[in-house]
Design an enzyme around this catalytic site. Structure first.
Site, PDB file in Angstrom:
ATOM      1  N   ASP A 175      36.359  34.694  48.094  1.00  0.00           N
ATOM      2  CA  ASP A 175      37.059  35.493  49.024  1.00  0.00           C
ATOM      3  C   ASP A 175      36.450  35.289  50.281  1.00  0.00           C
ATOM      4  O   ASP A 175      35.260  34.819  50.378  1.00  0.00           O
ATOM      5  CB  ASP A 175      37.396  36.904  48.764  1.00  0.00           C
ATOM      6  CG  ASP A 175      36.017  37.524  47.939  1.00  0.00           C
ATOM      7  OD1 ASP A 175      34.991  37.361  48.799  1.00  0.00           O
ATOM      8  OD2 ASP A 175      35.960  38.194  47.066  1.00  0.00           O
TER       9      ASP A 175
ATOM     10  N   HIS B 106      39.270  28.817  47.928  1.00  0.00           N
ATOM     11  CA  HIS B 106      39.976  30.265  48.029  1.00  0.00           C
ATOM     12  C   HIS B 106      40.478  30.682  46.629  1.00  0.00           C
ATOM     13  O   HIS B 106      40.839  32.010  46.526  1.00  0.00           O
ATOM     14  CB  HIS B 106      41.182  30.504  49.039  1.00  0.00           C
ATOM     15  CG  HIS B 106      41.291  31.942  49.600  1.00  0.00           C
ATOM     16  ND1 HIS B 106      40.272  32.821  49.396  1.00  0.00           N
ATOM     17  CD2 HIS B 106      42.022  32.402  50.728  1.00  0.00           C
ATOM     18  CE1 HIS B 106      40.707  33.860  50.157  1.00  0.00           C
ATOM     19  NE2 HIS B 106      41.594  33.588  50.948  1.00  0.00           N
TER      20      HIS B 106
END
Length: 494
Positions: free
Chosen positions: A468, A464
């Site tokens: 995204d 992350h």
């Protein structure tokens, strides 16, 4: 006659004295020849002299400590899995001595000398240290040559492994095998950046350099080479795989007792030790999870049509080659998923090669070999390479080149059971997918009627820090589209 005998005896005694002083003659070996001392002429004396000199030339050579050389990847210790020799056996150069296993791969150690094994320093399953003696060999070579070859320049590298080549004013370090690989592919070592100790060029450096320049796929090393499987090998591979996407080793014949009535403590070794290291590093990555399901009904029909053709070509066609190829096609649109990030999180490296790893459940534990340059392979090529890795994994013979260099991973947990999972990213990769089992479930068709559908759950994990949720979702949708409508893959194949 007596004068001749005395003269012969005097000459012989002088010869024996000289030989003894030179330490080339053994008096106890000469006593068996005492009846020959009564010589009748000088001709017999010359014959005896020639025999004496011949005896001195076949004396045994020195005993050399054969040290475990550096096998790359920063490995400092290995586990001895099997000895191919025992004390007293005669070996020649390049004969196999033993098989060792590091936390990354299994390696066969070969002899550098001709001679006789005098001592084994380790038992099976013992830990051998790089740079320490592995066996003692009574050699048949020139002592001066042996002394020159046995010099160890570093604790983890023998002289033969630490070869040099003068190129444009500086030295490159590489083994003879690496130099031969570079020569066969017309690669100048001065242009290759070595990742080994002290800048030594490894085999993986040559392979990576070649992949970047031409995208070519090199064959495995001779020790690990497996040719196109024949019918017998295909049937063996078929038993290792289930009808869906199975890639697992056959169950072990001797199951270890779970409850023994007492606590047992044993050290972590080999691949288990590597898993501790890898998973500990993975904890530093903030994982983002995304799950979905895919209707594989059309793919099931297509595979049934292609299975006979693949079988005639000696390959068992499972679903996994389609999954892997669909991942590669998706990575062309979303290259961020085929990237890596440096430790300081300052730079992203987009990988040109799609080296797709496949998690395998073997008798040695979890292994993740990868298929190199999938973007250049057809579905049949992927199936062929997958069979090769499967056979090597079942035998515990996966090499370092098979287990390193991955850029994306698929874990087929569905071969054992389960639907959804939470896969853990393998650093330095940034994404991984886990595939559930294929189930026949009721779904609504295009006319609104309930129809049976082959449904598979898929679970994705992404880093992350650079990926995204929207990117992961779009990639998953594209990957699913390729599998739900396999004909679309044809449009994007190169």
């Amino acid at each position: 006659m007596a004068a001749v005998t005395r003269g012969s005896f005097t000459a012989l005694r002088r010869l024996l004295t000289q030989q003894y002083r030179r330490r080339c003659f053994r008096p106890q070996g000469f006593r068996s020849e005492r009846p020959l001392l009564l010589l009748s002429n000088n001709r017999c004396l010359q014959t005896l002299q020639r025999r004496t000199l011949h005896t001195t030339m076949v004396s045994r050579g020195p005993v050399v400590q054969f040290k475990l050389s550096d096998i790359g990847e920063g490995i400092m210790e290995v586990t001895v899995k099997e000895w191919y020799v025992k004390e007293g056996d005669r070996v020649s150069q390049f004969d196999s001595i033993c098989e060792v296993q590091s936390d990354k791969a299994s390696v066969t150690i070969t002899s550098r000398y001709d001679g006789v094994i005098k001592k084994l320093y380790y038992d099976v399953d013992a830990t051998a240290l790089v740079g320490k003696p592995l066996v003692d060999i009574e050699t048949e070579s020139n002592p001066e040559v042996i002394q020159e070859e046995d010099v160890v320049e570093t604790p983890a590298m023998a002289r033969e492994e630490h070869t040099h080549q003068e190129i444009k004013g500086h030295k490159t370090q590489a083994t003879p095998a690496v130099r031969r690989l570079a020569m066969e592919n017309n690669i100048k070592l001065s242009e290759v950046v070595g990742t080994g100790k002290d800048g030594r060029i490894l085999k993986e450096d040559i392979l990576n350099f070649l992949a970047k320049q031409t995208g070519a796929i090199l064959p495995p090393t001779p020790v690990q080479e497996i040719h196109t499987p024949g019918p017998a090998q295909v049937s063996a591979a078929a038993r290792l795989a289930s009808t869906s996407v199975a890639i697992k080793a056959p169950p072990t014949t001797t199951a270890r007792a779970i409850f023994t009535g007492k606590d047992i403590t044993e050290p972590l070794t080999g691949f288990h030790k590597a898993m501790v290291k890898t998973m500990t590093a993975a904890l530093k990555i903030p994982h983002f999870g995304y799950c979905d399901e895919v209707d594989l009904s059309r793919l099931v029909t297509l595979r049934e049509e292609l299975k006979p053709a693949a079988g005639h070509r000696g390959v068992k066609l499972s679903y996994m080659p389609f999954f892997i190829k669909a991942v590669s096609l998706g990575l062309l649109h979303y290259p961020i998923l085929n990237a890596s990030i440096d430790e300081g999180c300052q730079n992203i490296t987009y990988k040109a090669s799609h080296n797709i790893g496949v998690a395998m459940d073997t008798s040695q534990g979890l292994l993740v070999p990868n298929l190199k340059n999938v973007q250049l392979l057809s579905v049949f090529d992927i199936a062929l390479e997958l069979n090769r890795l499967q056979v090597l994994g079942s035998k515990g013979q996966l090499g370092t080149s098979d287990l390193t260099g991955g850029t994306f991973t698929l874990s087929n947990i569905g071969t054992i059971g389960g639907t959804y999972a939470k896969p853990v990213i393998l650093p330095p990769e940034v994404a991984i997918g886990a595939l559930g089992k294929i189930q026949v479930l009721p779904r609504f068709g295009s006319n609104g009627q309930v129809v049976p559908a082959h449904i598979m759950k898929v679970s994705w994990s992404a880093d992350h820090r650079i990926i995204d949720g929207a990117t992961m979702c779009r990639f998953s949708n594209l990957w699913s589209e390729y599998l739900q409508n396999p004909a679309r893959m044809v449009l994007d194949l190169k």
